[in-house]
Design a protein around this motif. Structure first.
Motif, PDB file in Angstrom:
ATOM      1  N   LEU A   1      45.113  -1.006 -22.429  1.00 63.35           N
ATOM      2  CA  LEU A   1      44.028  -1.031 -22.859  1.00 63.35           C
ATOM      3  C   LEU A   1      43.737  -2.484 -23.316  1.00 63.35           C
ATOM      4  O   LEU A   1      44.268  -2.791 -24.497  1.00 63.35           O
ATOM      5  N   MET A   2      42.794  -3.397 -22.733  1.00 68.64           N
ATOM      6  CA  MET A   2      42.712  -4.619 -23.323  1.00 68.64           C
ATOM      7  C   MET A   2      41.029  -4.746 -23.948  1.00 68.64           C
ATOM      8  O   MET A   2      40.312  -4.061 -23.161  1.00 68.64           O
TER       9      MET A   2
ATOM     10  N   GLN B   1      36.274  -4.146 -21.869  1.00 69.21           N
ATOM     11  CA  GLN B   1      37.232  -3.499 -21.940  1.00 69.21           C
ATOM     12  C   GLN B   1      37.774  -3.221 -20.589  1.00 69.21           C
ATOM     13  O   GLN B   1      37.195  -3.067 -19.614  1.00 69.21           O
ATOM     14  N   LEU B   2      39.028  -3.596 -20.513  1.00 69.95           N
ATOM     15  CA  LEU B   2      39.899  -3.388 -19.227  1.00 69.95           C
ATOM     16  C   LEU B   2      41.306  -2.348 -19.468  1.00 69.95           C
ATOM     17  O   LEU B   2      41.974  -2.471 -20.198  1.00 69.95           O
ATOM     18  N   LEU B   3      41.277  -1.806 -18.184  1.00 66.73           N
ATOM     19  CA  LEU B   3      42.534  -0.923 -18.282  1.00 66.73           C
ATOM     20  C   LEU B   3      43.320  -1.482 -17.020  1.00 66.73           C
ATOM     21  O   LEU B   3      43.095  -1.876 -15.967  1.00 66.73           O
ATOM     22  N   MET B   4      44.617  -1.858 -17.764  1.00 66.79           N
ATOM     23  CA  MET B   4      45.678  -2.674 -16.793  1.00 66.79           C
ATOM     24  C   MET B   4      46.877  -2.107 -16.883  1.00 66.79           C
ATOM     25  O   MET B   4      47.139  -1.069 -17.818  1.00 66.79           O
ATOM     26  N   SER B   5      48.064  -2.595 -15.949  1.00 72.52           N
ATOM     27  CA  SER B   5      49.238  -2.294 -16.102  1.00 72.52           C
ATOM     28  C   SER B   5      50.072  -3.427 -15.547  1.00 72.52           C
ATOM     29  O   SER B   5      49.646  -4.496 -14.817  1.00 72.52           O
ATOM     30  N   GLN B   6      51.371  -3.748 -16.176  1.00 70.35           N
ATOM     31  CA  GLN B   6      52.228  -4.644 -15.736  1.00 70.35           C
ATOM     32  C   GLN B   6      53.182  -4.348 -14.794  1.00 70.35           C
ATOM     33  O   GLN B   6      53.863  -3.343 -15.310  1.00 70.35           O
TER      34      GLN B   6
ATOM     35  N   VAL C   1      37.543   1.847 -17.688  1.00 72.87           N
ATOM     36  CA  VAL C   1      37.865   2.528 -18.898  1.00 72.87           C
ATOM     37  C   VAL C   1      37.121   3.878 -19.377  1.00 72.87           C
ATOM     38  O   VAL C   1      37.588   4.938 -19.718  1.00 72.87           O
ATOM     39  N   ALA C   2      35.754   3.478 -18.924  1.00 72.32           N
ATOM     40  CA  ALA C   2      34.600   4.553 -19.337  1.00 72.32           C
ATOM     41  C   ALA C   2      34.905   5.760 -18.326  1.00 72.32           C
ATOM     42  O   ALA C   2      34.924   6.944 -18.935  1.00 72.32           O
ATOM     43  N   ASP C   3      35.386   5.697 -17.021  1.00 65.40           N
ATOM     44  CA  ASP C   3      35.787   6.863 -16.298  1.00 65.40           C
ATOM     45  C   ASP C   3      36.992   7.671 -16.870  1.00 65.40           C
ATOM     46  O   ASP C   3      36.968   8.969 -16.864  1.00 65.40           O
ATOM     47  N   GLU C   4      37.854   6.923 -17.345  1.00 64.94           N
ATOM     48  CA  GLU C   4      39.222   7.505 -17.945  1.00 64.94           C
ATOM     49  C   GLU C   4      39.036   8.021 -19.185  1.00 64.94           C
ATOM     50  O   GLU C   4      39.492   9.145 -19.411  1.00 64.94           O
ATOM     51  N   MET C   5      37.821   7.641 -19.940  1.00 65.27           N
ATOM     52  CA  MET C   5      37.783   7.971 -21.401  1.00 65.27           C
ATOM     53  C   MET C   5      36.804   9.679 -21.032  1.00 65.27           C
ATOM     54  O   MET C   5      37.043  10.409 -21.526  1.00 65.27           O
ATOM     55  N   LYS C   6      36.244   9.559 -19.961  1.00 64.14           N
ATOM     56  CA  LYS C   6      35.526  10.701 -19.601  1.00 64.14           C
ATOM     57  C   LYS C   6      36.582  11.943 -19.129  1.00 64.14           C
ATOM     58  O   LYS C   6      36.320  13.044 -19.612  1.00 64.14           O
ATOM     59  N   LYS C   7      37.582  11.566 -18.345  1.00 62.38           N
ATOM     60  CA  LYS C   7      38.450  12.340 -17.826  1.00 62.38           C
ATOM     61  C   LYS C   7      39.090  12.987 -19.029  1.00 62.38           C
ATOM     62  O   LYS C   7      39.748  14.174 -19.384  1.00 62.38           O
ATOM     63  N   ASP C   8      39.657  12.085 -19.981  1.00 61.66           N
ATOM     64  CA  ASP C   8      40.211  12.498 -21.113  1.00 61.66           C
ATOM     65  C   ASP C   8      39.381  13.472 -22.096  1.00 61.66           C
ATOM     66  O   ASP C   8      39.920  14.394 -22.606  1.00 61.66           O
ATOM     67  N   GLU C   9      38.038  13.154 -22.243  1.00 57.97           N
ATOM     68  CA  GLU C   9      37.398  13.951 -22.876  1.00 57.97           C
ATOM     69  C   GLU C   9      37.230  15.243 -22.154  1.00 57.97           C
ATOM     70  O   GLU C   9      37.292  16.549 -22.833  1.00 57.97           O
ATOM     71  N   PHE C  10      37.116  15.309 -21.032  1.00 59.73           N
ATOM     72  CA  PHE C  10      36.970  16.509 -20.132  1.00 59.73           C
ATOM     73  C   PHE C  10      38.188  17.267 -20.261  1.00 59.73           C
ATOM     74  O   PHE C  10      38.034  18.716 -20.352  1.00 59.73           O
ATOM     75  N   ASN C  11      39.263  16.763 -20.463  1.00 60.02           N
ATOM     76  CA  ASN C  11      40.626  17.669 -20.329  1.00 60.02           C
ATOM     77  C   ASN C  11      40.840  18.123 -21.746  1.00 60.02           C
ATOM     78  O   ASN C  11      41.281  19.374 -22.038  1.00 60.02           O
TER      79      ASN C  11
END
Length: 320
Positions: free
Chosen positions: A207-208, A218-223, A234-244
């Motif tokens: 997370l940047m 805010q950026l979600l990245m991988s190397q 990032v917002a979508d991933e946060m929603k998924k985390d909260e949902f889970n």
């Protein structure tokens, strides 16, 4: 780099070790120099300037494969590389320089010959180590302030790498190790942190986040071997985390009813159907369905019922 690096000022990049700070900067510069209009969804403004790397954190043996990998250097033999554009100067742990008076004077001479250059300082702790300053003291910011005073007349864009503390979930300002006077001294702060590594060791996403005098990013990245790539919103991933997290707190009956409604693939379900299919009495079924709607899992509607000439409550999955 629009939204990430501010021009002609200081940008502090912080993270725990091995999050890829240096690789990210080199990958971005390589894209910019090759003429790419943007990188990780953010555009480059203007032409890639000359690059000066003050990289006393690593020896040439470490810098060599990194720079060659991204096309910013060419290997001559095991002990030598040829620096390629846009690099005009590379300091390493083998040829160190520090932010003392002599070091600053050497840097300002370089700046005068390369007005508008992009500077990578890696890392701040190594550059200030001989000065004997305590990171917990406000004095740790003095060399950074001196550096800016020396370089700012030459329109230098500075990316300064520093290690972060271990405070989980901290804002970019609070993530930096040592005194907050360090983050207060710069115009832009960029932090990198593992997104969900503590919960899942296989999750390599980073997370940047930025914090400064412009809109935060805010950026979600991988190397990967080829470099850095975006990994969704990032917002979508946060929603998924909260949902889970909410899903894990459901009772057994609530979880069973939710799974059934979910399997209906968008079709509306009634308490009577729950009773028939799951052997849950109608009244209890209504309470469970309404509880799931209140928790944000389902949408509740009223539909006409021709048989009773009235209405009946129906429920369906609420999209994320």
């Amino acid at each position: 780099w629009d939204g990430l690096w501010r021009s002609s000022t200081q940008n502090l990049l912080v993270s725990l070790p091995k999050c890829g700070k240096t690789t990210l900067v080199i990958d971005a510069i390589a894209h910019w120099h090759r003429g790419n209009a943007e990188f990780l969804g953010h555009r480059f403004i203007g032409k890639c300037p000359p690059l000066i790397i003050v990289g006393t954190d690593m020896a040439l043996s470490d810098w060599s494969p990194l720079l060659c990998r991204f096309g910013l250097a060419k290997k001559i033999d095991d002990d030598h590389i040829e620096l390629l554009d846009p690099i005009v100067k590379l300091f390493t742990a083998d040829t160190p320089i520090h932010l003392d008076r002599d070091g600053l004077e050497n840097l300002v001479n370089l700046a005068a010959d390369n007005v508008g250059a992009l500077w990578l300082f890696d890392s701040y702790s190594k550059l200030t180590a001989p000065l004997g300053l305590q990171e917990s003291s406000a004095e740790i910011a003095y060399p950074m302030q001196d550096l800016n005073e020396y370089l700012s007349p030459y329109k230098a864009t500075q990316v300064i790498i520093h290690h972060s503390g271990k405070q989980k979930g901290a804002s970019p300002v609070m993530a930096s190790r040592g005194s907050t006077s360090l983050t207060a001294a710069v115009s832009q702060i960029i932090s990198l942190s593992w997104f969900k590594r503590e919960e899942d060791r296989q999750d390599k996403r980073i997370l940047m986040r930025t914090q400064g005098r412009a809109e935060d990013v805010q950026l979600l990245m991988s190397q990967e071997t080829c470099g850095w790539t975006l990994e969704g919103n990032v917002a979508d991933e946060m929603k998924k985390d909260e949902f889970n997290r909410k899903l894990e707190k459901l009772t057994d009956n609530q979880a069973e009813v939710f799974e059934y409604v979910q399997s209906a693939n968008g079709r509306e379900v009634t308490a009577t159907e729950i009773q028939n299919e799951l052997n849950i009495v109608t009244r209890s079924g209504v309470r469970i369905l309404q509880a799931l709607a209140k928790k944000g899992f389902l949408i509740q509607n009223k539909s006409s019922n021709p048989e009773s000439r009235g209405s009946v409550l129906t429920f369906k999955i609420k999209p994320l």
